[in-house]
Design a protein around this motif. Structure first.
Motif, PDB file in Angstrom:
ATOM      1  N   PRO A 229      40.574  65.628  45.440  1.00  0.00           N
ATOM      2  CA  PRO A 229      41.558  66.687  45.694  1.00  0.00           C
ATOM      3  C   PRO A 229      42.128  67.320  44.427  1.00  0.00           C
ATOM      4  CG  PRO A 229      41.997  64.795  47.085  1.00  0.00           C
ATOM      5  CD  PRO A 229      40.911  64.392  46.150  1.00  0.00           C
ATOM      6  N   LEU A 230      42.271  66.538  43.361  1.00  0.00           N
ATOM      7  CA  LEU A 230      42.806  67.107  42.121  1.00  0.00           C
ATOM      8  C   LEU A 230      41.934  68.257  41.635  1.00  0.00           C
ATOM      9  CD1 LEU A 230      44.723  66.957  39.613  1.00  0.00           C
ATOM     10  CD2 LEU A 230      43.007  65.491  38.585  1.00  0.00           C
ATOM     11  N   LEU A 231      40.622  68.094  41.761  1.00  0.00           N
ATOM     12  CA  LEU A 231      39.705  69.091  41.223  1.00  0.00           C
ATOM     13  C   LEU A 231      39.411  70.218  42.206  1.00  0.00           C
ATOM     14  CD1 LEU A 231      37.293  66.631  39.493  1.00  0.00           C
ATOM     15  CD2 LEU A 231      38.765  68.276  38.369  1.00  0.00           C
ATOM     16  N   ILE A 232      39.754  70.031  43.455  1.00  0.00           N
ATOM     17  CA  ILE A 232      39.473  71.073  44.439  1.00  0.00           C
ATOM     18  C   ILE A 232      40.794  71.689  44.911  1.00  0.00           C
ATOM     19  CG2 ILE A 232      38.278  71.617  46.592  1.00  0.00           C
ATOM     20  CD1 ILE A 232      36.438  70.434  44.490  1.00  0.00           C
ATOM     21  N   THR A 233      41.553  70.918  45.657  1.00  0.00           N
ATOM     22  CA  THR A 233      42.747  71.472  46.277  1.00  0.00           C
ATOM     23  C   THR A 233      43.758  71.925  45.233  1.00  0.00           C
ATOM     24  OG1 THR A 233      42.396  69.928  48.081  1.00  0.00           O
ATOM     25  CG2 THR A 233      44.532  71.006  47.971  1.00  0.00           C
ATOM     26  N   PHE A 234      44.095  71.015  44.326  1.00  0.00           N
ATOM     27  CA  PHE A 234      45.127  71.325  43.339  1.00  0.00           C
ATOM     28  C   PHE A 234      44.700  72.487  42.448  1.00  0.00           C
ATOM     29  CE2 PHE A 234      46.450  70.662  38.917  1.00  0.00           C
ATOM     30  CZ  PHE A 234      47.813  70.834  39.052  1.00  0.00           C
ATOM     31  N   LEU A 235      43.457  72.408  41.952  1.00  0.00           N
ATOM     32  CA  LEU A 235      43.005  73.438  41.021  1.00  0.00           C
ATOM     33  C   LEU A 235      42.940  74.807  41.716  1.00  0.00           C
ATOM     34  CD1 LEU A 235      42.455  73.067  38.097  1.00  0.00           C
ATOM     35  CD2 LEU A 235      40.039  72.787  38.565  1.00  0.00           C
ATOM     36  N   ALA A 236      42.469  74.842  42.946  1.00  0.00           N
ATOM     37  CA  ALA A 236      42.390  76.115  43.656  1.00  0.00           C
ATOM     38  C   ALA A 236      43.787  76.711  43.844  1.00  0.00           C
ATOM     39  CB  ALA A 236      41.706  75.926  45.009  1.00  0.00           C
ATOM     40  N   TRP A 237      44.751  75.861  44.117  1.00  0.00           N
ATOM     41  CA  TRP A 237      46.126  76.364  44.274  1.00  0.00           C
ATOM     42  C   TRP A 237      46.653  76.930  42.964  1.00  0.00           C
ATOM     43  CZ3 TRP A 237      49.282  77.911  47.862  1.00  0.00           C
ATOM     44  CH2 TRP A 237      49.044  77.523  49.185  1.00  0.00           C
ATOM     45  N   VAL A 238      46.448  76.195  41.883  1.00  0.00           N
ATOM     46  CA  VAL A 238      46.922  76.684  40.588  1.00  0.00           C
ATOM     47  C   VAL A 238      46.279  78.028  40.271  1.00  0.00           C
ATOM     48  CG1 VAL A 238      46.946  76.243  38.120  1.00  0.00           C
ATOM     49  CG2 VAL A 238      47.368  74.382  39.699  1.00  0.00           C
ATOM     50  N   MET A 239      44.964  78.118  40.542  1.00  0.00           N
ATOM     51  CA  MET A 239      44.243  79.348  40.247  1.00  0.00           C
ATOM     52  C   MET A 239      44.820  80.524  41.022  1.00  0.00           C
ATOM     53  SD  MET A 239      40.438  77.780  40.282  1.00  0.00           S
ATOM     54  CE  MET A 239      39.724  77.043  38.808  1.00  0.00           C
ATOM     55  N   LEU A 240      45.085  80.293  42.300  1.00  0.00           N
ATOM     56  CA  LEU A 240      45.569  81.404  43.123  1.00  0.00           C
ATOM     57  C   LEU A 240      46.978  81.815  42.695  1.00  0.00           C
ATOM     58  CD1 LEU A 240      45.063  83.332  45.432  1.00  0.00           C
ATOM     59  CD2 LEU A 240      46.144  81.689  46.954  1.00  0.00           C
TER      60      LEU A 240
END
Lengths: 317, 402
Positions: A229-240
């Protein structure tokens, strides 16, 4: 002709960046358009990745597979599978307010992860699925396959972007924004809030699944480790959030900028003395955090803030 | 803002370019999971790689006295960042070969996405997943630890030799546990043993009494625990003893951890035994290596994968020397020549001797601290599995199986 190495670095950079851009555009459909707080992105990514992998990978005695379907069909099915799961979840959860939806989606992502780890007949459990093909591997080999794959990924990014853009400027997009900003007002003018929310959740889930399938083809191997999740969910949120939620260009730009911060900080920390090898990796993480803070503080509404598309009918009111 | 970041990025890249342009350094990438789930294992592993680097340079350098430089990149032991880190090593640092990939998922992803398409040799010191055996790598990916499949088979022999014909198996649900457990089951049953119960469990729960009650009711003589002591293994042993489910245990390398003895005491483990990948019987060179390691870094030569990392780095250096250049294809082709028999045997710390032999045109065969490293056609090695028992507050190796 031999291209210099850094060109190929940018090819891997843009391949990963492109996959994140798709995730980010998909999240933008859910959060930017619809205000739905999905904290279970990794779950949809995993469903897409496994669907694509199982349908296209070479056969194995350990799990269901060996269908050898074309990759495009795999991608479409990955989207459909992820969309169906998204629909089931949306039926149950979209009525929840933002923070409760976040909790529910975290839980659902964990359920999906456990199902993948335990249903060995389907997914080979924690050992993962190997021998997943890349598109047109027989034509392009070695470095050519990298070049072709990055083009392939960005075609999918372009399709995702066009869909997102079309949805945003359509009447449907206007209703979504109305629901996001004030669902009671939208309901009072006769909009079916539940239905619209379900639709946007499903559309977002579809593209998250496609992003997952693309990663599986890129790695040619997929195991539950890759759904961290750190590399998918969290990163995608930060990016958006950094790029600008509600803005599709922002979603793509945010994905690239944050992935650049993530990746290029290492080029900087590698210049530190070799004795610092362990420390410099942690300094890099610190640097990533600082840069994220800077972007998020300096650009409150993202690098590309949301702009409501102009209405085409001028005497609308 | 985007411009600023881009400019910073470009500046960073330009700063990086001259470094990779230095002609005299022979660069090898070390793809390590420095941050991330394997962070605990890293310091001694990194030291081992550095010791190999120092040994090469102290022994006269590489390719006619050039500096051998290890470039470390952090793959965070996960697929996505490992691909990114490997790409930086291969494409920006322009390394001749890559040592690493620690976890199997990260190793395979980096290999498929970066090293194989760029035709770069990759040698993992630690990736044990059976999936690594059959990736289509065009002979670019090697590892110098035996696959988990191998330990499972050897463990079956060890258990039967001990006279245990009926065992129950508790294994952790990840690639490590599932890999070893499945091969153990197949081999054990093929050799006439009976598995009375076969249960997987999730890591890091507080209680395993439910699973243990099921396992105990099956009437087994001993419990085979395939799990990490710190994750679930020690709890399983402890709760089995407390509730009287089992009093005899068979463990793998994950369980062979000092934490286990701390938590349940040596007395309770008197009849238990453990299997673990090990190094061949110690010879003068590997003993000297371990001594040198402890002198240089204080401690840690007995930590997991120290020997393997040293050997992986050394094998790559030898392959480059043998190839006579940093040409990636030549380095890749040279690896088997320096690793496999026949040839004059060289060991850890004998860099100068190896260089001399290569210069004389003789074939060499590197026999490392962690084994002979004879690669088969898949780039796998057979290995050595040791049988360990508890001795005071640590473990003692009582037999080696090949």
């Amino acid at each position: 002709m031999e291209l210099p190495g850094f060109v190929f670095y940018f090819i891997t950079f843009f391949t990963m960046g492109g996959i994140y851009a798709i995730l980010c555009l998909a999240l933008n459909m859910q959060w930017g358009f619809g205000g739905l707080f999905n904290a279970g992105i990794a779950g949809f990514y995993a469903i897409g990745a496994y669907t694509g992998a199982i349908l296209t990978a070479a056969g194995s005695d350990d799990h269901v597979g060996g269908f050898g379907l074309p990759i495009l069909i795999g991608l479409v099915c990955a989207g459909i599978a992820s969309g169906i799961v998204g629909w089931m979840i949306a039926r149950i959860c979209v009525r929840l307010k933002a923070d409760y939806l976040a909790m529910a989606s975290i839980g659902i992502a964990e359920i999906i992860r456990l199902a993948i780890v335990n249903e060995e007949w389907l997914t080979n459990g924690s050992l993962g699925i190997s021998r997943i093909p890349r598109p047109l591997e027989s034509v392009f080999s070695g470095r050519q396959s990298e070049v072709f794959f990055v083009v392939f990924v960005w075609i999918v990014v372009a399709v995702t972007f066009l869909v997102a853009r079309r949805l945003q400027v359509s009447p449907w997009g206007r209703v979504m924004r109305a629901i996001r900003d004030n669902d009671a007002a939208a309901a009072s003018v006769g909009k079916d809030v539940q239905r619209f929310r379900t639709e946007t959740f499903v559309v977002g889930a579809i593209f998250m699944g496609v992003a997952g399938a693309l990663s599986a083809h890129y790695f040619k191997f997929f195991s539950p480790d890759a759904t961290e999740p750190l590399l998918i969910t969290f990163l995608a949120w930060v990016m958006l959030i950094a790029g600008g939620s509600g803005n599709n260009i922002g979603a793509v730009a945010g994905a690239l900028v944050i992935w650049a911060i993530w990746s290029l900080t290492e080029v900087v920390t590698q210049q530190l003395p070799p004795d610092w090898a362990t420390r410099s990796s942690y300094i890099r993480m610190l640097l990533v955090g600082l840069l994220l803070q800077f972007v998020l503080q300096r650009f409150r509404s993202g690098l590309f803030p949301e702009k409501s598309p102009k209405l085409r009918v001028s005497d609308d009111r | 803002m985007k411009k600023q970041i881009l400019m910073a990025a470009v500046a960073a890249l330009m700063a990086a370019q001259p470094v990779s342009g230095w002609a005299d350094d022979v660069k090898v990438g070390a793809l390590m999971g420095i941050t991330g789930p394997l962070a605990n294992f890293i310091p001694p592993i990194l030291n081992a790689a550095k010791l190999a680097e120092a040994d090469v340079n102290a022994g006269g350098g590489i390719l006619g006295g050039n500096n051998f430089v290890l470039v470390v990149a952090d793959g965070q032991a996960a697929a996505q960042p490992s691909v990114d880190a490997a790409s930086k090593l291969v494409n920006l640092e322009n390394v001749a070969a890559v040592m690493g990939g620690l976890s199997s998922g990260a190793t395979i992803a980096a290999a498929n996405a970066v090293t194989i398409p760029n035709k770069v040799l990759q040698v993992s010191p630690t990736a044990t997943s059976p999936a690594l055996t059959d990736i289509e790598d065009d002979d670019h990916v090697y590892r110098i630890v035996p696959s988990d499949n191998y330990q499972g088979e050897v463990l079956a022999n060890i258990v039967l030799d001990e006279g245990l014909n009926k065992v129950a198996v508790a294994y952790v649900n990840n690639d490590y546990g599932v890999g070893i457990a499945n091969t153990f089951k197949t081999a054990f049953e093929a050799k006439g043993g009976t598995i009375t119960a076969f249960e997987k469990h999730e890591d890091k729960k507080n209680s395993y009494r439910g699973e243990l009650a099921t396992l105990a009711s099956s009437g087994a003589d001993a419990l085979v625990v395939i799990a990490y002591a710190a994750g679930s293994g020690a709890k399983i042993v402890k709760q089995s003893l407390e509730n009287g489910f089992f009093d005899r245990f068979v463990g793998t390398d994950g369980l062979r951890d000092d934490i286990l003895i701390e938590q349940v005491g040596a007395d309770a483990l008197a009849t238990s035994f453990f299997s673990s990948p090990t190094s061949p019987a110690e010879n003068a060179l590997s003993a000297a290596l371990r001594k040198r390691f402890d002198e240089t870094y204080g401690e840690g030569s007995d930590k997991p994968f120290v020997d393997q990392t040293y050997d992986a780095t050394m094998l790559i250096a030898l392959a480059i020397e043998k190839a006579g250049s940093t040409d990636r294809a030549a380095v890749k082709n040279a690896l088997r020549e320096v690793a496999n028999a026949p040839g004059e045997v060289v060991g850890p710390g004998e860099w100068a001797k190896a260089v001399k032999l290569i210069a004389e045109g003789k074939d060499i065969n590197y026999e490392g601290a962690s084994g002979g490293h004879e690669f088969d056609e898949n780039g796998d090695v057979a290995g050595f599995i040791g049988k360990f028992v508890v001795d005071g507050d640590s473990y003692k190796q009582i037999a080696i199986f090949e």
